[in-house]
Motif scaffolding. Sequence first.
Motif, PDB file in Angstrom:
ATOM      1  N   ASN A  21       0.812  -1.225   0.000  1.00 38.92           N
ATOM      2  CA  ASN A  21       0.000   0.000   0.000  1.00 38.92           C
ATOM      3  C   ASN A  21       0.846   1.277   0.000  1.00 38.92           C
ATOM      4  O   ASN A  21       0.744   2.124   0.880  1.00 38.92           O
ATOM      5  CB  ASN A  21      -0.965   0.012   1.199  1.00 38.92           C
ATOM      6  CG  ASN A  21      -1.976   1.152   1.062  1.00 38.92           C
ATOM      7  OD1 ASN A  21      -2.229   1.645  -0.033  1.00 38.92           O
ATOM      8  ND2 ASN A  21      -2.550   1.565   2.175  1.00 38.92           N
ATOM      9  N   ARG A  22       1.686   1.379  -1.014  1.00 41.42           N
ATOM     10  CA  ARG A  22       2.467   2.592  -1.213  1.00 41.42           C
ATOM     11  C   ARG A  22       2.880   2.665  -2.672  1.00 41.42           C
ATOM     12  O   ARG A  22       2.867   1.653  -3.371  1.00 41.42           O
ATOM     13  CB  ARG A  22       3.698   2.656  -0.307  1.00 41.42           C
ATOM     14  CG  ARG A  22       4.587   1.465  -0.355  1.00 41.42           C
ATOM     15  CD  ARG A  22       5.968   1.768   0.163  1.00 41.42           C
ATOM     16  NE  ARG A  22       6.702   2.598  -0.787  1.00 41.42           N
ATOM     17  CZ  ARG A  22       7.976   2.903  -0.667  1.00 41.42           C
ATOM     18  NH1 ARG A  22       8.670   2.471   0.358  1.00 41.42           N
ATOM     19  NH2 ARG A  22       8.579   3.636  -1.580  1.00 41.42           N
ATOM     20  N   ALA A  67       0.290   2.704  -7.597  1.00 35.77           N
ATOM     21  CA  ALA A  67      -0.162   2.441  -6.231  1.00 35.77           C
ATOM     22  C   ALA A  67      -1.506   1.721  -6.301  1.00 35.77           C
ATOM     23  O   ALA A  67      -2.230   1.828  -7.303  1.00 35.77           O
ATOM     24  CB  ALA A  67      -0.299   3.751  -5.456  1.00 35.77           C
TER      25      ALA A  67
END
Length: 199
Positions: A21-22, A67
């Motif tokens: 999650n980046r 992302a």
Amino acid sequence: MSKKKDSEAADAVLSYLVKNNRPYSAVDIFTNLHKEYGKTAVQRSLESLASEDKIQEKVYGKQKVYAPKQDQFSDYDEGEIKKMDSQIASLQQKLKELQDKFNQQENGILMHFLFFSQCDNYKQRLTKMKSADNHVSPEVKDQIHKNHKQSVTMWRKRKRMCTDILNSILEGYPKPKRQLIEDVGLETDEDYGVVIPSI
């Protein structure tokens, strides 16, 4: 190891993005997946996932980052994402300014050493002329001394400019001056035991 099928690569890429999650670039993902999938397969997977709206694609200059879609996470904060986008843009602008400044200063250093080489050639010619049995005319001698004086003056000026440039770079450089000189491949007067002659 043989390359996995594109579908397997796409699943692995999506899973990796969701898990971490980046934002990542294609090269980051390729490396972080331990090069299990080819660069081309990873890039195709990212483009395919973005076109299917399964992930987000952001373009920063020439760089693309990817992302996971944030609506699948309960703590998604649009304001925080915009803040991060703004910080990235600001840092990229600062990096560009620093690169431009470094390029200008590097060009100045190169000019200094080209001039240093020219001065050295004049010095050798002058030494040879002084030691010659058949002396030159007063006019030629005066011209040589004039050229020598101009060369030494320019040498001092260039050396001072080079020192100023190095000191400017050192303000934001994390290593000592000696290390910077080695990193850019600089050769100093002191390395060769050379002293600027008096005029």
